[in-house]
Write a protein that holds these residues in place. Structure first.
Motif, PDB file in Angstrom:
ATOM      1  N   ASN A 140       0.766  -1.250  -0.012  1.00 43.42           N
ATOM      2  CA  ASN A 140      -0.019  -0.220  -0.100  1.00 43.42           C
ATOM      3  C   ASN A 140       0.716   1.291   0.110  1.00 43.42           C
ATOM      4  O   ASN A 140       0.461   2.270  -0.699  1.00 43.42           O
ATOM      5  N   GLY A 181      -6.384  -1.342   2.243  1.00 42.74           N
ATOM      6  CA  GLY A 181      -6.511  -0.207   2.655  1.00 42.74           C
ATOM      7  C   GLY A 181      -7.822  -0.409   3.709  1.00 42.74           C
ATOM      8  O   GLY A 181      -8.519  -1.193   3.383  1.00 42.74           O
ATOM      9  N   GLU A 183     -10.659   1.066   3.455  1.00 44.48           N
ATOM     10  CA  GLU A 183     -11.698   1.093   2.472  1.00 44.48           C
ATOM     11  C   GLU A 183     -12.426  -0.229   2.218  1.00 44.48           C
ATOM     12  O   GLU A 183     -13.345  -0.761   1.918  1.00 44.48           O
ATOM     13  N   TRP A 200      -3.462   4.666  11.218  1.00 39.41           N
ATOM     14  CA  TRP A 200      -3.319   4.530   9.693  1.00 39.41           C
ATOM     15  C   TRP A 200      -3.061   6.152   9.122  1.00 39.41           C
ATOM     16  O   TRP A 200      -2.119   6.174   8.457  1.00 39.41           O
ATOM     17  N   VAL A 211      -3.569   9.078  -0.008  1.00 42.14           N
ATOM     18  CA  VAL A 211      -4.762   8.285  -0.051  1.00 42.14           C
ATOM     19  C   VAL A 211      -5.891   8.482  -1.028  1.00 42.14           C
ATOM     20  O   VAL A 211      -5.795   9.325  -1.752  1.00 42.14           O
ATOM     21  N   GLU A 215     -10.364   5.704   0.536  1.00 42.07           N
ATOM     22  CA  GLU A 215      -9.676   5.468   1.847  1.00 42.07           C
ATOM     23  C   GLU A 215      -9.947   6.539   2.687  1.00 42.07           C
ATOM     24  O   GLU A 215     -10.013   6.444   3.743  1.00 42.07           O
ATOM     25  N   LYS A 218     -13.187   6.405   4.552  1.00 40.42           N
ATOM     26  CA  LYS A 218     -13.362   5.337   5.463  1.00 40.42           C
ATOM     27  C   LYS A 218     -12.729   5.654   6.702  1.00 40.42           C
ATOM     28  O   LYS A 218     -12.872   5.502   7.806  1.00 40.42           O
TER      29      LYS A 218
END
Length: 227
Positions: A140, A181, A183, A200, A211, A215, A218
């Motif tokens: 990620n 992630g 989401e 995070w 992001v 993402e 969320k």
């Protein structure tokens, strides 16, 4: 990321005739002792560098929104881990930090202890069955900016004990998470959503990672669970 308080642990240690070292290595000047020693434990949910909710919201608002970059060139080997300091690997240090009643041998390897995974509240009693999760997964991070770092910078990210980037988790939860992630994957333990969102966000903010829209949305929802 109930544990015994530090104060209670140190009071208990004070009653032991032989002093225990606070570091990871051995002390050759000590009197002979067993091949293992008990390490003070902290609450695994008390992740280092966790921002308060207001700070996390400010950090989230400051993040750059962008589409994920290509995975071309990605390899976990581009994020060297685990580093060693004072005779202990980063993995061993997280196991000691996040466990309860952790005992280690002269090589700093935990020989016993209990670890409660904050992702799913699963209790693990074998160190070898505990995964050390990267809060922001390496893949990620690669897709959100780490592809432009050098390998030394990626090594720092993969071994960061200062920020809420590493935590002990059950293998089942860590592998279910993969490189997704928030989401796409959130911890089964809903009470950890607040800390997960804060952690995070803090990691992405410190390392100037991007992001996606989903993402960011969320993460905002997770911060709303903080009350």
């Amino acid at each position: 990321m109930a544990r015994s308080s530090w104060a209670t642990v140190w009071v208990a240690l004070a009653t032991v005739p032989l002093a225990l070292t606070a570091g990871c290595g051995t002390d050759e000047d000590q009197a002979p002792r067993d091949d293992a020693e008990t390490r003070p434990s902290a609450d695994p949910r008390a992740l280092p560098g966790l921002p308060d909710v207001d700070s996390a919201r400010e950090q989230l608002a400051a993040l750059t929104v962008a589409e994920p970059a290509s995975m071309d060139g990605y390899s976990r080997d581009r994020f060297p881990h685990w580093s060693t300091e004072d005779g202990c690997t980063v993995r061993q240090q997280v196991l000691q930090r996040d466990g309860e009643d952790v005992r280690v041998d002269d090589d700093c390897q935990p020989t016993s202890g209990t670890w409660v995974s904050p992702y799913d509240n699963v209790t693990v009693t074998e160190a070898g069955e505990v995964d050390i999760d990267h809060m922001v997964p390496l893949a990620n991070a690669w897709r959100s900016g780490a592809d432009e770092w050098n390998d030394d910078e990626r090594e720092e990210f993969a071994n960061d004990l200062t920020r809420p980037q590493l935590l002990a988790a059950s293998a089942r939860s860590n592998r279910a998470k993969g490189d997704q992630g928030p989401e796409a994957w959130t911890p089964e333990a809903e009470e950890f959503h607040c800390d997960y969102g804060r952690a995070w966000t803090a990691v992405k903010h410190h390392y100037d990672l991007t992001v996606t829209d989903a993402e960011g949305d969320k993460l905002g929802e997770m911060l709303d669970t903080c009350g």
